[in-house]
Motif scaffolding. Structure first.
Motif, PDB file in Angstrom:
ATOM      1  N   HIS A  43      12.722   1.286 -28.488  1.00 12.75           N
ATOM      2  CA  HIS A  43      13.110   1.688 -27.140  1.00 12.75           C
ATOM      3  C   HIS A  43      14.600   1.435 -26.915  1.00 12.75           C
ATOM      4  N   LEU A  44      15.210   2.282 -26.082  1.00 11.78           N
ATOM      5  CA  LEU A  44      16.616   2.160 -25.715  1.00 11.78           C
ATOM      6  C   LEU A  44      16.712   1.975 -24.207  1.00 11.78           C
ATOM      7  N   TYR A  45      17.631   1.083 -23.797  1.00 15.56           N
ATOM      8  CA  TYR A  45      17.763   0.739 -22.388  1.00 15.56           C
ATOM      9  C   TYR A  45      19.228   0.725 -21.959  1.00 15.56           C
ATOM     10  N   VAL A  46      19.431   1.022 -20.673  1.00 16.02           N
ATOM     11  CA  VAL A  46      20.755   0.936 -20.068  1.00 16.02           C
ATOM     12  C   VAL A  46      20.622   0.244 -18.716  1.00 16.02           C
ATOM     13  N   ARG A  47      21.755  -0.290 -18.254  1.00 16.40           N
ATOM     14  CA  ARG A  47      21.860  -0.883 -16.924  1.00 16.40           C
ATOM     15  C   ARG A  47      23.210  -0.488 -16.342  1.00 16.40           C
ATOM     16  N   SER A  48      23.305  -0.596 -15.039  1.00 17.65           N
ATOM     17  CA  SER A  48      24.542  -0.270 -14.339  1.00 17.65           C
ATOM     18  C   SER A  48      25.387  -1.523 -14.144  1.00 17.65           C
ATOM     19  N   PHE A  49      26.596  -1.516 -14.684  1.00 18.31           N
ATOM     20  CA  PHE A  49      27.524  -2.638 -14.521  1.00 18.31           C
ATOM     21  C   PHE A  49      27.786  -2.911 -13.040  1.00 18.31           C
ATOM     22  N   ARG A  50      27.804  -1.874 -12.243  1.00 17.03           N
ATOM     23  CA  ARG A  50      28.055  -2.007 -10.803  1.00 17.03           C
ATOM     24  C   ARG A  50      26.763  -2.223 -10.007  1.00 17.03           C
ATOM     25  N   GLY A  51      25.672  -2.483 -10.694  1.00 18.45           N
ATOM     26  CA  GLY A  51      24.401  -2.689 -10.023  1.00 18.45           C
ATOM     27  C   GLY A  51      23.935  -1.427  -9.324  1.00 18.45           C
ATOM     28  N   THR A  52      23.242  -1.585  -8.222  1.00 11.16           N
ATOM     29  CA  THR A  52      22.687  -0.432  -7.519  1.00 11.16           C
ATOM     30  C   THR A  52      23.759   0.416  -6.831  1.00 11.16           C
ATOM     31  N   ASP A  53      25.009  -0.027  -6.833  1.00  9.56           N
ATOM     32  CA  ASP A  53      26.113   0.769  -6.284  1.00  9.56           C
ATOM     33  C   ASP A  53      26.664   1.766  -7.307  1.00  9.56           C
ATOM     34  N   GLY A  54      26.253   1.661  -8.562  1.00  7.89           N
ATOM     35  CA  GLY A  54      26.754   2.556  -9.607  1.00  7.89           C
ATOM     36  C   GLY A  54      26.357   3.999  -9.336  1.00  7.89           C
ATOM     37  N   GLY A  55      27.342   4.870  -9.293  1.00 10.29           N
ATOM     38  CA  GLY A  55      27.087   6.279  -8.991  1.00 10.29           C
ATOM     39  C   GLY A  55      26.195   6.964 -10.003  1.00 10.29           C
ATOM     40  N   TRP A  56      26.446   6.745 -11.299  1.00  8.76           N
ATOM     41  CA  TRP A  56      25.608   7.388 -12.314  1.00  8.76           C
ATOM     42  C   TRP A  56      24.172   6.904 -12.185  1.00  8.76           C
ATOM     43  N   TRP A  57      23.995   5.600 -11.864  1.00  9.25           N
ATOM     44  CA  TRP A  57      22.654   5.035 -11.764  1.00  9.25           C
ATOM     45  C   TRP A  57      21.888   5.643 -10.589  1.00  9.25           C
ATOM     46  N   ARG A  58      22.567   5.789  -9.444  1.00  8.05           N
ATOM     47  CA  ARG A  58      21.900   6.381  -8.283  1.00  8.05           C
ATOM     48  C   ARG A  58      21.448   7.811  -8.581  1.00  8.05           C
ATOM     49  N   MET A 110      25.948  -7.431 -16.481  1.00 10.27           N
ATOM     50  CA  MET A 110      24.890  -6.617 -17.084  1.00 10.27           C
ATOM     51  C   MET A 110      23.554  -7.351 -17.045  1.00 10.27           C
ATOM     52  N   VAL A 111      23.589  -8.654 -17.251  1.00  3.25           N
ATOM     53  CA  VAL A 111      22.364  -9.440 -17.181  1.00  3.25           C
ATOM     54  C   VAL A 111      21.877  -9.521 -15.726  1.00  3.25           C
ATOM     55  N   ALA A 112      22.812  -9.640 -14.807  1.00  2.31           N
ATOM     56  CA  ALA A 112      22.449  -9.715 -13.387  1.00  2.31           C
ATOM     57  C   ALA A 112      21.943  -8.377 -12.842  1.00  2.31           C
ATOM     58  N   ALA A 113      22.196  -7.299 -13.561  1.00  3.32           N
ATOM     59  CA  ALA A 113      21.839  -5.957 -13.088  1.00  3.32           C
ATOM     60  C   ALA A 113      20.406  -5.560 -13.456  1.00  3.32           C
ATOM     61  N   ARG A 114      19.537  -6.523 -13.647  1.00  3.50           N
ATOM     62  CA  ARG A 114      18.146  -6.241 -14.025  1.00  3.50           C
ATOM     63  C   ARG A 114      17.474  -5.170 -13.166  1.00  3.50           C
ATOM     64  N   PRO A 115      17.723  -5.140 -11.855  1.00  9.16           N
ATOM     65  CA  PRO A 115      17.054  -4.115 -11.029  1.00  9.16           C
ATOM     66  C   PRO A 115      17.446  -2.677 -11.394  1.00  9.16           C
ATOM     67  N   THR A 116      18.499  -2.510 -12.195  1.00  8.89           N
ATOM     68  CA  THR A 116      18.946  -1.156 -12.554  1.00  8.89           C
ATOM     69  C   THR A 116      18.499  -0.749 -13.955  1.00  8.89           C
ATOM     70  N   THR A 117      17.640  -1.521 -14.585  1.00  9.90           N
ATOM     71  CA  THR A 117      17.219  -1.224 -15.957  1.00  9.90           C
ATOM     72  C   THR A 117      16.483   0.104 -16.026  1.00  9.90           C
ATOM     73  N   LEU A 118      16.973   0.958 -16.925  1.00  8.57           N
ATOM     74  CA  LEU A 118      16.331   2.251 -17.185  1.00  8.57           C
ATOM     75  C   LEU A 118      16.067   2.382 -18.681  1.00  8.57           C
ATOM     76  N   GLU A 119      14.875   2.815 -19.011  1.00 16.29           N
ATOM     77  CA  GLU A 119      14.582   3.171 -20.399  1.00 16.29           C
ATOM     78  C   GLU A 119      14.963   4.620 -20.604  1.00 16.29           C
ATOM     79  N   LEU A 120      15.546   4.910 -21.755  1.00 16.94           N
ATOM     80  CA  LEU A 120      15.890   6.277 -22.126  1.00 16.94           C
ATOM     81  C   LEU A 120      14.760   6.832 -22.981  1.00 16.94           C
ATOM     82  N   VAL A 121      14.064   7.841 -22.474  1.00 22.88           N
ATOM     83  CA  VAL A 121      12.938   8.441 -23.187  1.00 22.88           C
ATOM     84  C   VAL A 121      13.335   9.868 -23.550  1.00 22.88           C
ATOM     85  N   PRO A 122      13.351  10.197 -24.859  1.00 26.19           N
ATOM     86  CA  PRO A 122      13.779  11.547 -25.252  1.00 26.19           C
ATOM     87  C   PRO A 122      12.827  12.608 -24.735  1.00 26.19           C
ATOM     88  N   ARG A 123      13.402  13.787 -24.436  1.00 26.85           N
ATOM     89  CA  ARG A 123      12.585  14.931 -23.998  1.00 26.85           C
ATOM     90  C   ARG A 123      12.611  16.009 -25.064  1.00 26.85           C
TER      91      ARG A 123
END
Length: 123
Positions: A43-58, A110-123
């Protein structure tokens, strides 16, 4: 459900950065944003450095689809929100292990940004 190949996992998981392009509501891709990516098993995962304020994450959270590019791999993905604390514990460790050389000023958010964790699932 599609899965990552071993080659894709090695190439993306071994790269320092991933280019993230979430799909906007109008169906166009947002411009690519370089972010950190970690691997946990198959599995591959990403998080937002800016937390829930990150534009790409929103954008990613709103539409759950996009495209990623890293290590020579270019793939459409689904973004799956991760709330499982055990998985997030492993992701914390993966961020500290992979990116620790950059220091706490970068890794700790990045560790503090746990609420923004997204798994990348291929389509």
């Amino acid at each position: 459900m599609p899965t990552w190949t071993s080659d894709e996992l090695n190439r993306i998981g071994g790269a320092d950065e991933l280019e993230m392009s979430p799909l906007r509501r109008d169906g166009t891709l947002r411009g690519p944003v370089p972010i950190w990516v970690v691997r946990d098993g198959r599995h591959l995962y990403v998080r937002s450095f800016r937390g829930t304020d990150g534009g790409w994450w929103r954008t990613a959270r709103a539409n759950h689809q996009g495209r990623v590019r890293s290590g020579g791999v270019d793939k459409d993905v689904t973004f799956v929100e991760v709330t499982d604390s055990e998985i997030n514990d492993r992701i914390d460790t993966a961020y500290r292990t992979k990116y620790g050389r950059f220091g706490g000023a970068y890794v700790n958010p990045m560790v503090a940004a746990r609420p923004t964790t997204l798994e990348l699932v291929p389509r």
